[in-house]
Every structure is written in structure tokens, then in C-alpha cells.
Scaffold this motif. Sequence first.
Motif, PDB file in Angstrom:
ATOM      1  N   TYR A  31       0.814  -1.215   0.000  1.00  0.00           N
ATOM      2  CA  TYR A  31       0.000   0.000   0.000  1.00  0.00           C
ATOM      3  C   TYR A  31       0.847   1.264   0.000  1.00  0.00           C
ATOM      4  CZ  TYR A  31       0.863   0.333   5.051  1.00  0.00           C
ATOM      5  OH  TYR A  31       1.459   0.446   6.278  1.00  0.00           O
ATOM      6  N   GLY A  32       2.133   1.163   0.374  1.00  0.00           N
ATOM      7  CA  GLY A  32       3.013   2.320   0.248  1.00  0.00           C
ATOM      8  C   GLY A  32       3.198   2.708  -1.212  1.00  0.00           C
ATOM      9  N   HIS A  33       3.320   1.696  -2.083  1.00  0.00           N
ATOM     10  CA  HIS A  33       3.400   1.965  -3.521  1.00  0.00           C
ATOM     11  C   HIS A  33       2.090   2.579  -4.009  1.00  0.00           C
ATOM     12  CE1 HIS A  33       6.354  -1.648  -3.507  1.00  0.00           C
ATOM     13  NE2 HIS A  33       7.032  -0.515  -3.395  1.00  0.00           N
ATOM     14  N   ALA A  34       0.967   1.981  -3.601  1.00  0.00           N
ATOM     15  CA  ALA A  34      -0.338   2.491  -4.029  1.00  0.00           C
ATOM     16  C   ALA A  34      -0.536   3.931  -3.569  1.00  0.00           C
ATOM     17  CB  ALA A  34      -1.451   1.599  -3.478  1.00  0.00           C
ATOM     18  N   GLY A 144       6.677   3.821   7.601  1.00  0.00           N
ATOM     19  CA  GLY A 144       6.542   2.539   8.278  1.00  0.00           C
ATOM     20  C   GLY A 144       6.320   1.332   7.406  1.00  0.00           C
ATOM     21  N   VAL A 145       6.404   1.473   6.080  1.00  0.00           N
ATOM     22  CA  VAL A 145       6.234   0.297   5.232  1.00  0.00           C
ATOM     23  C   VAL A 145       7.269   0.339   4.118  1.00  0.00           C
ATOM     24  CG1 VAL A 145       4.526   1.410   3.742  1.00  0.00           C
ATOM     25  CG2 VAL A 145       4.585  -1.091   3.903  1.00  0.00           C
ATOM     26  N   PHE A 222      -1.063  -8.610  -1.834  1.00  0.00           N
ATOM     27  CA  PHE A 222      -1.773  -8.460  -3.100  1.00  0.00           C
ATOM     28  C   PHE A 222      -0.892  -8.872  -4.278  1.00  0.00           C
ATOM     29  CE2 PHE A 222      -4.101  -6.268  -6.471  1.00  0.00           C
ATOM     30  CZ  PHE A 222      -5.413  -6.500  -6.088  1.00  0.00           C
ATOM     31  N   GLN A 223      -1.372  -9.843  -5.050  1.00  0.00           N
ATOM     32  CA  GLN A 223      -0.566 -10.492  -6.076  1.00  0.00           C
ATOM     33  C   GLN A 223      -1.113 -10.212  -7.481  1.00  0.00           C
ATOM     34  OE1 GLN A 223      -0.150 -14.704  -4.882  1.00  0.00           O
ATOM     35  NE2 GLN A 223      -0.710 -14.006  -2.833  1.00  0.00           N
ATOM     36  N   PRO A 224      -0.296 -10.488  -8.513  1.00  0.00           N
ATOM     37  CA  PRO A 224      -0.762 -10.243  -9.881  1.00  0.00           C
ATOM     38  C   PRO A 224      -2.059 -10.952 -10.204  1.00  0.00           C
ATOM     39  CG  PRO A 224       1.592 -10.708  -9.869  1.00  0.00           C
ATOM     40  CD  PRO A 224       1.098 -10.972  -8.479  1.00  0.00           C
ATOM     41  N   TRP A 225      -2.216 -12.181  -9.741  1.00  0.00           N
ATOM     42  CA  TRP A 225      -3.438 -12.900 -10.095  1.00  0.00           C
ATOM     43  C   TRP A 225      -4.656 -12.322  -9.375  1.00  0.00           C
ATOM     44  CZ3 TRP A 225      -6.688 -15.706  -6.921  1.00  0.00           C
ATOM     45  CH2 TRP A 225      -6.225 -16.026  -5.637  1.00  0.00           C
ATOM     46  N   HIS A 226      -4.447 -11.624  -8.239  1.00  0.00           N
ATOM     47  CA  HIS A 226      -5.552 -10.903  -7.615  1.00  0.00           C
ATOM     48  C   HIS A 226      -6.073  -9.825  -8.561  1.00  0.00           C
ATOM     49  CE1 HIS A 226      -3.975 -11.979  -3.329  1.00  0.00           C
ATOM     50  NE2 HIS A 226      -4.966 -12.776  -3.675  1.00  0.00           N
ATOM     51  N   ALA A 227      -5.141  -9.023  -9.079  1.00  0.00           N
ATOM     52  CA  ALA A 227      -5.525  -7.949 -10.003  1.00  0.00           C
ATOM     53  C   ALA A 227      -6.174  -8.518 -11.259  1.00  0.00           C
ATOM     54  CB  ALA A 227      -4.302  -7.109 -10.368  1.00  0.00           C
ATOM     55  N   LEU A 228      -5.626  -9.626 -11.774  1.00  0.00           N
ATOM     56  CA  LEU A 228      -6.173 -10.253 -12.973  1.00  0.00           C
ATOM     57  C   LEU A 228      -7.569 -10.792 -12.720  1.00  0.00           C
ATOM     58  CD1 LEU A 228      -5.868 -11.309 -15.855  1.00  0.00           C
ATOM     59  CD2 LEU A 228      -4.753 -13.341 -14.918  1.00  0.00           C
ATOM     60  N   GLN A 229      -7.755 -11.447 -11.589  1.00  0.00           N
ATOM     61  CA  GLN A 229      -9.068 -12.011 -11.282  1.00  0.00           C
ATOM     62  C   GLN A 229     -10.115 -10.913 -11.160  1.00  0.00           C
ATOM     63  OE1 GLN A 229      -9.496 -13.855  -7.453  1.00  0.00           O
ATOM     64  NE2 GLN A 229     -11.203 -15.148  -8.101  1.00  0.00           N
ATOM     65  N   GLU A 263      -4.283  -2.940   6.112  1.00  0.00           N
ATOM     66  CA  GLU A 263      -3.243  -2.961   5.087  1.00  0.00           C
ATOM     67  C   GLU A 263      -3.719  -3.699   3.844  1.00  0.00           C
ATOM     68  OE1 GLU A 263       0.977  -2.881   7.465  1.00  0.00           O
ATOM     69  OE2 GLU A 263      -0.213  -4.690   7.648  1.00  0.00           O
ATOM     70  N   ARG A 264      -4.400  -4.818   4.060  1.00  0.00           N
ATOM     71  CA  ARG A 264      -4.913  -5.586   2.928  1.00  0.00           C
ATOM     72  C   ARG A 264      -6.037  -4.838   2.219  1.00  0.00           C
ATOM     73  NH1 ARG A 264      -7.290  -9.802   5.322  1.00  0.00           N
ATOM     74  NH2 ARG A 264      -6.655  -9.399   7.465  1.00  0.00           N
ATOM     75  N   ALA A 265      -6.884  -4.159   2.994  1.00  0.00           N
ATOM     76  CA  ALA A 265      -7.990  -3.407   2.401  1.00  0.00           C
ATOM     77  C   ALA A 265      -7.487  -2.253   1.547  1.00  0.00           C
ATOM     78  CB  ALA A 265      -8.904  -2.885   3.503  1.00  0.00           C
ATOM     79  N   LEU A 266      -6.388  -1.625   1.956  1.00  0.00           N
ATOM     80  CA  LEU A 266      -5.838  -0.515   1.181  1.00  0.00           C
ATOM     81  C   LEU A 266      -5.442  -0.951  -0.218  1.00  0.00           C
ATOM     82  CD1 LEU A 266      -3.656   1.342   3.844  1.00  0.00           C
ATOM     83  CD2 LEU A 266      -5.579   2.299   2.593  1.00  0.00           C
ATOM     84  N   MET A 267      -4.830  -2.116  -0.339  1.00  0.00           N
ATOM     85  CA  MET A 267      -4.429  -2.594  -1.655  1.00  0.00           C
ATOM     86  C   MET A 267      -5.631  -2.939  -2.521  1.00  0.00           C
ATOM     87  SD  MET A 267      -1.329  -2.225  -2.210  1.00  0.00           S
ATOM     88  CE  MET A 267      -1.323  -3.093  -3.768  1.00  0.00           C
TER      89      MET A 267
END
Length: 326
Positions: A31-34, A144-145, A222-229, A263-267
Motif C-alpha cells: 500500500y506504500g506503492h499504491a 513505516g512500510v 496483493f498479487q498479480p493474479w488478484h488484479a487479474l481475477q 493494510e490488505r484493504a488498502l491494496m
Amino acid sequence: FFLCELALSSRKMPEKQVRIFMEGAFDLTHYGHANAFRHGKNLFPNTYLIVGVNSSESIAEAKGSLPVMTDEERCACIRGSRFVDEVIEKTPYVMTDEYLGWVMQEYGIQFVVHGDDPCLVNGQDVYGRVKELGMFRSIPRTVGVSTTHVLGELLQRAGYCQGTSVVSPVEACPLPTTSETLARRTDISSLMSSFSDYMRRDCLVPGPHAPVAYVVGTWDLFQPWHALQLARIRARWPEHKVVVGVLDDIPESESHSILTLNERALMVMACRSVDDVLLQAPREMDEEFIASMGIQVVLHETDFTMSEPSSPGLPPTSPLNIDDDD
């Protein structure tokens, strides 16, 4: 010289769109990247954000080791971001004036953007020339990340880290300290509200009465296949609102996630295919929940088969396979 010409020509470019360039390794995308992409996107009223993803070879040459994720995986994650308009693959890890001049001319870049931390190579500011030309903008880093800290937690969970030392082949992977972890958890609450505000204000989503395609899962790392799905779900049901449920950890479970719920929700929020996010989603869905949410499609993060209720408010019945040709 490319950069001098661009400094003059950029004044003539239309004001209605500002093209900016940001680059990085973006390994173990977090989420720091996002948040960096969000800050870049918000620099100007109408920003076109182009992100360069460093090649694995140039990262290995500079750092002595390859990134965890491949070039294709890192690019897939970045393409899934709602804040990113275009991705440039295999950019060099160390930016040179020559490369910056080429990429700015080739893509019509008006500003180069980077975090507010110093970026020095052999004592020289990598973006020094761009700064001299007034074509540089800085954004705050998320406190912090970092990929290093995420990797440290991952290795610790896998049993490769003992105490404060790392006993795996991966070098230079310090474990996050207690204060660093607490700072990360504390700062997340403000980021959650800012991401939510951005989604409500700027994202074009279906109306409030649109049917819902609901997909639930943990969404850890959060992984590439998450975004793809999620992209496939969006393409399969374009008239539906894609609502993602993020499960909380089971108390006292040994299989709890690497990242926290927020953290997971942010991504998930940062994914362009998502319209809304439900925190602490129920693990068991009854007819009342399905009816109240207006759910017509129910899916799961780890399941590539989907089900549609025969009518709103009823549990799923008929499976649908999610393939490229579907």
C-alpha cells in the motif's frame, strides 16, 4: 539536449492534462506503492500518470540480488492500480540524464515525480538535472512500510528468521522493529480515510441500485493474479458493482495473514476494478446478507469458478467458469 528542449516545449502543452513519470522496483507491491501513485495522481487536476517498472536485471546489478517478483508480475500489479494510466516495462534501476531525456520526449512527460527521500548515486542526485529545469515534483513517502520490511515479516513467518538475524539465503533483510510495526499500524487509519475519500469523489461507479458482484477473501500480499481475477470479474459483469469483502484474521489462528486487515484493504481499494470494499466481511453469508447487499454474483478470492443466484436474495446455484474466452 533533450531536457532543455522539453523544459521549453512543456509550456506549450495543453493545460487540461499533465503527464508525469514515476519509476521504481515496486517489488512485493504494497500500500506504500499504491499511496505513492495516489499522491502522484493528485498532483494536478488532470494528471496522466506513467509508471516505469525497473527491470530485474538492473535491480540485480545495483543491489546484488533479483527482486522476489518477476518483471511481468510487478507490471501486472501496477497495471491493476486505479491511479496508474500507463506502464513502461524494464526501465533502468539507476536513472541517467540520457534515459530521462529519452523517456520524457518519447512519452511527452512534463514532470518527473519521486519520493521526498534523497536519491543519490556516487554522491550525485539522480534527478539533479530535472530539478534544475523545474520539471521535478516530490511526494511524501508512506511511513513505516517498505518491501524490505514486508519481506522480513514474510521470512519470519516462514521460519527463516530467528531473533534478529536472517538464516536464509536472502541477505540484508532486517526484521521490522516493534516501533516500526506500531507506527505502520497507527498511520493506516488516516490512509484508509484518504483512499475511501478518493474512491467516493473521483471513481465512476454504477448507481446505488446496480446489482452487486461480491467477491470475498483475505487478499494478503496483493498479487498479480488478484488484479487479474478482479479485472476479469469487472469485464464479465460490467453493469454490476464489484464489491470486495476483506476477511479479518481468525483470533488465535496460526495461519493469520502477513498484513493487517487495513493494510490488505488498502491494496484492494487501490485496484481499478473495485467499486467498494467491505471490511471484516462475514465468513458465512445468509439470505438476509445477500438480499441487503443486492448481491447477484458471489465469488471467492481463491476460487476461479463463480456462481449466480437464480434470483436476487437466493444463494448461488449455477457455476460459471472465468476464462479469457468466457
